[in-house]
Design an enzyme around this catalytic site. Structure first.
Site, PDB file in Angstrom:
ATOM      1  N   GLU A   1      26.118  38.915  42.181  1.00 43.20           N
ATOM      2  CA  GLU A   1      25.729  37.878  41.550  1.00 43.20           C
ATOM      3  C   GLU A   1      24.202  37.665  41.312  1.00 43.20           C
ATOM      4  OE1 GLU A   1      26.490  33.687  43.891  1.00 43.20           O
ATOM      5  OE2 GLU A   1      27.903  35.176  44.822  1.00 43.20           O
TER       6      GLU A   1
ATOM      7  N   THR B   1      24.836  38.640  33.092  1.00 42.62           N
ATOM      8  CA  THR B   1      24.002  37.446  32.583  1.00 42.62           C
ATOM      9  C   THR B   1      22.999  38.312  31.369  1.00 42.62           C
ATOM     10  OG1 THR B   1      24.313  36.095  34.362  1.00 42.62           O
ATOM     11  CG2 THR B   1      22.864  35.226  32.447  1.00 42.62           C
TER      12      THR B   1
ATOM     13  N   ARG C   1      30.267  31.898  35.683  1.00 42.66           N
ATOM     14  CA  ARG C   1      30.277  33.271  36.094  1.00 42.66           C
ATOM     15  C   ARG C   1      31.791  33.987  36.371  1.00 42.66           C
ATOM     16  NH1 ARG C   1      29.245  37.111  39.550  1.00 42.66           N
ATOM     17  NH2 ARG C   1      30.179  37.374  41.761  1.00 42.66           N
TER      18      ARG C   1
ATOM     19  N   ASP D   1      27.507  47.859  32.668  1.00 43.03           N
ATOM     20  CA  ASP D   1      27.505  46.755  33.480  1.00 43.03           C
ATOM     21  C   ASP D   1      28.481  47.026  34.582  1.00 43.03           C
ATOM     22  OD1 ASP D   1      27.159  44.414  34.874  1.00 43.03           O
ATOM     23  OD2 ASP D   1      28.270  43.030  33.398  1.00 43.03           O
TER      24      ASP D   1
ATOM     25  N   GLN E   1      29.478  43.654  43.680  1.00 48.19           N
ATOM     26  CA  GLN E   1      29.902  43.238  45.079  1.00 48.19           C
ATOM     27  C   GLN E   1      30.362  44.467  45.946  1.00 48.19           C
ATOM     28  OE1 GLN E   1      32.780  40.427  45.612  1.00 48.19           O
ATOM     29  NE2 GLN E   1      31.185  38.642  44.970  1.00 48.19           N
TER      30      GLN E   1
HETATM   31  N1  LIG Z   1      19.580  29.776  37.366  1.00 43.59           N
HETATM   32  C1  LIG Z   1      19.827  30.794  37.344  1.00 43.59           C
HETATM   33  N2  LIG Z   1      21.176  31.426  37.278  1.00 43.59           N
HETATM   34  C2  LIG Z   1      21.190  32.865  37.025  1.00 43.59           C
HETATM   35  C3  LIG Z   1      20.189  33.808  36.568  1.00 43.59           C
HETATM   36  N3  LIG Z   1      20.552  34.827  36.423  1.00 43.59           N
HETATM   37  C4  LIG Z   1      21.930  34.602  36.468  1.00 43.59           C
HETATM   38  N4  LIG Z   1      22.435  33.689  36.811  1.00 43.59           N
HETATM   39  C5  LIG Z   1      23.634  32.787  37.205  1.00 43.59           C
HETATM   40  O1  LIG Z   1      24.177  33.688  38.451  1.00 43.59           O
HETATM   41  C6  LIG Z   1      25.360  33.781  38.383  1.00 43.59           C
HETATM   42  C7  LIG Z   1      25.926  35.238  38.764  1.00 43.59           C
HETATM   43  O2  LIG Z   1      25.316  36.022  37.410  1.00 43.59           O
HETATM   44  P1  LIG Z   1      26.193  37.293  36.963  1.00 43.59           P
HETATM   45  O3  LIG Z   1      25.439  37.951  35.799  1.00 43.59           O
HETATM   46  O4  LIG Z   1      27.694  37.201  36.767  1.00 43.59           O
HETATM   47  O5  LIG Z   1      25.974  38.215  38.229  1.00 43.59           O
HETATM   48  P2  LIG Z   1      26.337  39.965  38.315  1.00 43.59           P
HETATM   49  O6  LIG Z   1      25.116  40.597  39.035  1.00 43.59           O
HETATM   50  O7  LIG Z   1      26.772  40.367  36.914  1.00 43.59           O
HETATM   51  O8  LIG Z   1      27.403  39.648  39.686  1.00 43.59           O
HETATM   52  P3  LIG Z   1      28.729  40.954  39.931  1.00 43.59           P
HETATM   53  O9  LIG Z   1      29.588  40.975  38.677  1.00 43.59           O
HETATM   54  O10 LIG Z   1      29.476  40.189  40.905  1.00 43.59           O
HETATM   55  O11 LIG Z   1      28.034  42.137  40.181  1.00 43.59           O
HETATM   56  C8  LIG Z   1      25.939  33.153  37.092  1.00 43.59           C
HETATM   57  O12 LIG Z   1      26.594  31.929  37.326  1.00 43.59           O
HETATM   58  C9  LIG Z   1      24.755  33.075  36.240  1.00 43.59           C
HETATM   59  O13 LIG Z   1      24.744  32.086  35.296  1.00 43.59           O
HETATM   60  C10 LIG Z   1      18.945  33.011  36.448  1.00 43.59           C
HETATM   61  O14 LIG Z   1      17.872  33.995  36.055  1.00 43.59           O
HETATM   62  N5  LIG Z   1      18.719  31.660  36.807  1.00 43.59           N
HETATM   63 MG   LIG Z   2      28.723  41.072  36.754  1.00 45.07          MG
END
Ligand SMILES: Nc1nc2c(ncn2[C@@H]2O[C@H](COP(=O)(O)OP(=O)(O)OP(=O)(O)O)[C@@H](O)[C@H]2O)c(=O)[nH]1
Ligand SMILES: [Mg+2]
Length: 442
Positions: A31, A36, A267, A289, A293
């Protein structure tokens, strides 16, 4: 015997290959925002999201909108936060009934949303049984989790088929969404949950539109709901929930297709490692990517070879939150441990490192109501000083680098298109010029 000129030709060819192929690895805890960042790169270099993705995210976001509002109502009771909608005399009372009476998966096209991996992720997030299991497994210890993962991964991977979590990407390292989820969730739990939410007892049925209306109104009018969200560091909820609540009616509409912003805020947890190829300024980029987790990190080592550059994404707003995987562990403590182990690892001895201090928009909202010193007692700046907090974390992370290599730091809001365009252009330019230098062709 090779002539000198032939050796030189082979060396040059190898240099040319390295020069033209860049492998960028996105790492960080779950997360933190890695996928993103990847979505932003796609928007920048590949153009719009597909129609299929816009439909997929609409279904996922609808399920998360309902799941998140139900979570707030339930958590408010646990935390003793009074809600207006709890009073039977309140006009909001019936809205709460509508939301709690609705089956969250109703109205979701589960196959468009991602099939079994969507269902498993959903259950993992919202089922009380699954939260109970995580509590039972909890160690309370921050954990990097990738260094001893190879063996387990190989067992797990045998015979599995890769399942990319996002359309438009391919899955590498033979990973499987279903296998990864199975770490924490078996089919009996999924069945139990589906029975729980699709229970046979009769209740009044509400339409999707009625429930969406109820969600928007509760968010707007019930101050207790907002107060409870203000304490969401004490439980697990989608960070983008307020954005979803304000637009619940959109996601309930059959004709709606997600906007780019919706998709950036939505997400899908990454399982395994996805691989996306880009052509940036005439250079081939392969972006890896990795799912962040804990159960996903066991697979990381399989893609550590020949990496041109590593980008570590940490969510700077999460200093007062606990891990989804282990609610006794602070998210920032886990990110610190993970960064230190990766940055000083022999795998990345010669690899440039980029650090994204991400989610700065959420940090700005948070610093005032959640003083950093409560979680990091050595922070001696003012509570509401965003710049001071950012500098504190930047210094802290840089002090973990014992290799002497340069770490390029950027402050990011990965969901914001404009600022990310600027950051990602600077980052890809830097990688290209570093690559030219190291391949000796500059
Ligand atoms: N407000 C806000 N939300 C963010 C930001 N970056 C990511 N998010 C939100 O955080 C959530 C998790 O983002 P992901 O990009 O799925 O995270 P990840 O690191 O890929 O997570 P994993 O795949 O579990 O490793 C999503 O709902 C995104 O929209 C940010 O800079 N600001
Ligand atoms: Mg991810």
């Amino acid at each position: 015997m090779l002539q000198n000129s032939e050796v030189e030709k082979i060396l040059l060819q190898s240099k040319q290959k390295r020069k033209n192929q860049i492998k960028l690895l996105l790492l960080g805890a779950g997360e933190s925002g890695k996928s993103t960042v990847l979505k932003q790169l796609r928007l920048l270099h590949k153009g719009a999201f597909t129609e299929q993705e816009r439909i997929q995210y609409k279904n996922i976001i609808w399920a998360d909108t309902v799941g998140s509002m139900q979570t707030i109502i339930i958590q408010a009771r646990k935390l003793g936060i009074p809600l207006d909608c709890d009073r039977p005399t309140s006009e909001l009372f019936v809205l709460k009934q509508k939301v709690l009476g609705y089956k969250p998966l109703e109205g979701v096209d589960t196959s468009a949303a991602g099939g079994v991996s969507f269902l498993k992720d959903f259950v993992l997030k919202y089922s009380e049984n699954s939260a109970h299991r995580r509590r039972m497994k909890s160690t309370g210890m921050a954990n990097s989790g990738w260094e001893d993962g190879q063996e387990e991964y190989e067992e797990e991977a045998s015979g599995s088929v890769g399942t990319p979590s996002t359309p438009g990407t391919t899955s590498t390292a033979n990973t499987s969404g279903n296998n990864a989820a199975a770490d924490d969730l078996d089919d009996s739990l999924l069945k139990d949950y589906l029975k729980e939410v699709n229970g046979t007892h009769r209740r009044k049925r509400y339409t999707k539109e009625e429930v969406a209306e109820a969600i928007e109104e509760l968010w707007e009018k019930d101050s207790g709901i907002k107060r409870c969200f203000g304490k969401s560091n004490l439980f697990q909820i989608e960070g983008s929930a307020p954005y979803f609540f304000e637009r619940a009616n959109d996601y309930a509409s059959d004709d709606y297709r997600c906007s780019d912003e919706d998709i950036l805020k939505g997400r899908i947890k990454t399982t395994g490692i996805t691989e996306t190829n880009f052509n940036i300024n005439g250079m081939k980029f392969k972006i890896l990517d990795a799912g962040g987790q804990r159960s996903e990190r066991k697979k990381w080592m399989h893609c550590f070879q020949d990496i041109t550059c590593t980008c570590f994404v940490m969510a700077v707003s999460e200093y007062d939150q606990v891990l989804f995987e282990d609610e006794r562990v602070n998210r920032m403590h886990e990110a610190i441990m993970l960064f230190e182990s990766l940055c000083n690892s022999r795998w990345f001895a010669d690899t440039p490192f980029i650090l994204f201090l991400n989610k700065i928009d959420l940090l700005k909202d948070k610093v005032r109501r959640s003083p950093l010193r409560k979680y990091f007692p050595d922070y001696d700046g003012k509570s509401n000083d965003v710049e001071g907090v950012l500098q504190y974390f930047e210094k802290l992370f840089l002090s973990l680098n014992h290799t002497g290599k340069v770490i390029y730091v950027h402050r990011t809001c990965a969901t914001d298109r404009k600022s990310m365009e600027f950051v990602l252009t600077a980052v890809t330019d830097m990688i290209i010029s570093e690559n030219l230098k190291s391949s000796g062709l500059f």
